[in-house]
Design an enzyme around this catalytic site. Structure first.
Site, mmCIF file in Angstrom:
data_model
loop_
_atom_site.group_PDB
_atom_site.id
_atom_site.type_symbol
_atom_site.label_atom_id
_atom_site.label_comp_id
_atom_site.label_asym_id
_atom_site.label_seq_id
_atom_site.Cartn_x
_atom_site.Cartn_y
_atom_site.Cartn_z
ATOM 1 N N SER A 118 0.853 -1.186 0.000
ATOM 2 C CA SER A 118 0.000 0.000 0.000
ATOM 3 C C SER A 118 0.887 1.234 0.000
ATOM 4 C CB SER A 118 -0.915 0.005 1.222
ATOM 5 O OG SER A 118 -1.732 1.155 1.242
ATOM 6 N N HIS A 132 -1.829 7.306 -5.132
ATOM 7 C CA HIS A 132 -2.110 6.127 -4.311
ATOM 8 C C HIS A 132 -1.979 4.890 -5.171
ATOM 9 C CE1 HIS A 132 -5.334 3.061 -3.661
ATOM 10 N NE2 HIS A 132 -4.709 2.951 -2.512
ATOM 11 N N THR A 135 -1.827 -3.160 -4.190
ATOM 12 C CA THR A 135 -2.245 -4.453 -4.723
ATOM 13 C C THR A 135 -2.166 -5.462 -3.592
ATOM 14 O OG1 THR A 135 0.001 -4.932 -5.514
ATOM 15 C CG2 THR A 135 -1.546 -4.015 -7.116
ATOM 16 N N ARG A 136 -3.016 -6.460 -3.628
ATOM 17 C CA ARG A 136 -3.099 -7.384 -2.508
ATOM 18 C C ARG A 136 -3.684 -8.726 -2.954
ATOM 19 N NH1 ARG A 136 -6.730 -3.481 -2.540
ATOM 20 N NH2 ARG A 136 -8.936 -4.035 -2.678
ATOM 21 N N HIS A 166 -3.118 7.530 -17.072
ATOM 22 C CA HIS A 166 -4.122 6.585 -17.556
ATOM 23 C C HIS A 166 -3.584 5.704 -18.678
ATOM 24 C CE1 HIS A 166 -7.897 7.368 -15.391
ATOM 25 N NE2 HIS A 166 -7.389 8.576 -15.181
ATOM 26 N N HIS A 200 -20.418 12.794 0.087
ATOM 27 C CA HIS A 200 -20.828 14.000 0.821
ATOM 28 C C HIS A 200 -20.269 15.280 0.198
ATOM 29 C CE1 HIS A 200 -16.968 13.097 2.904
ATOM 30 N NE2 HIS A 200 -16.879 14.410 3.037
ATOM 31 N N GLY A 283 -7.085 -5.420 13.473
ATOM 32 C CA GLY A 283 -6.044 -5.307 14.477
ATOM 33 C C GLY A 283 -4.658 -5.014 13.953
#
Length: 300
Positions: A118, A132, A135-136, A166, A200, A283
């Site tokens: 990250s 930003h 990948t995971r 892009h 919002h 956690g």
């Protein structure tokens, strides 16, 4: 036994790739820091590297990772590049969220394993975009999937920078063919536009990129190859923009726009970001989870 051996091999390979990518990006960012800055006379920034641990309820080993954060650099005002490999049992709230998303067997068996990288970079020069990337891979006894993507977050947009970013994301997608019967890049770009939207504020947090989650086509090798390509295209997508804008003159008005935009970024990450919620609910080290927040921000 074969399934268990295969799963173990997949986990090992995925975690090793995310770690390799982390090392590659850290080296490249420190290389940029070695370049002089026209508007900042401080020393070249370096990453502070801290091991992290996931807290388990019973105190047993639950994995951890590496938090790498650079603060106050010549070109990076703050950047974090984190790697993690964690495992254990999901807390009831996270388990319920996974079950609601349709993860097979999650309602009955909350065990999981996850690894990923990250990254969030907040630049010193307001003309250089924030960025930003993550990948995971996620595994449960009954399912596995990949997720991630990258998006650009300029406070002062340059259409040519957006087009370059892009184009690199499209280059990561195109060799892997359609996804669910649709052009892969088009589908994942639209997903990013939807995901990185701030309801919002009724606006996007940046100029988009690509985003995907729950990627399991049934072909682990193909999905892993695509995920590697997303990560490998990050530096070519971002580093030329940071290099091009690093010495561009800026005004106090530019800095004001940057700080206000960072407030927008912080709002999104604290209210909507799925990774932030998951990290805190499972956690993981809170400092590592929240490293994405900018060093300074402003609200008007």
């Amino acid at each position: 036994m074969k399934d268990q051996t295969e799963a173990s091999d997949h986990k090992t390979r995925a975690a090793a790739w995310f770690r390799e990518l982390r090392d590659r990006i850290v080296a490249a960012f420190e290389g940029l820091e070695d370049r002089p800055a026209a508007h900042w006379d401080g020393p070249a920034g370096r990453f502070e590297v801290t091991p992290t641990r996931r807290a388990s309820e019973d105190g047993s080993d639950a994995g951890g990772g590496i938090m790498s954060v650079m603060r106050g650099g010549r070109h990076f005002e703050k950047v974090g590049v984190n790697w993690s490999e964690v495992h254990g049992t999901l807390a009831p709230r996270a388990q319920a969220a996974m079950a609601a998303r349709g993860v097979p067997g999650m309602a009955e068996d909350p065990r999981f394993w996850a690894s990923g990288i990250s990254l969030v970079a907040h630049m010193r020069n307001p003309h250089a975009p924030a960025v930003h990337m993550n990948t995971r891979m996620f595994w449960t006894p009954n399912a596995w999937w990949f997720g991630g993507g990258a998006d650009l977050n300029p406070c002062l947009e340059y259409p040519e920078d957006t087009a370059h970013f892009h184009a690199e994301m499209k280059a990561a997608c195109d060799p892997h063919g359609p996804l669910d019967g649709a052009d892969r890049y088009t589908k994942l770009k639209a997903w990013a536009d939807e995901y990185f939207f701030i309801p919002h504020r009724k606006r996007a947090r940046g100029v988009g990129g690509i985003f995907y989650d729950d990627l399991n086509t049934g072909d682990w090798e193909a999905d892993f190859a695509f995920t590697r390509d997303v990560g490998a295209h990050f530096l070519p997508a971002f580093l030329p923009l940071a290099e091009k804008r690093r010495d561009q003159p800026w005004t106090e008005a530019d800095r004001e726009a940057q700080l206000v935009h960072r407030g927008l970024y912080a709002e999104y990450n604290l209210v909507y970001d799925r990774g932030t919620k998951f990290g805190l609910e499972t956690g993981h080290d809170a400092n590592a989870v929240l490293m994405s927040l900018p060093p300074l921000a402003k609200w008007v």
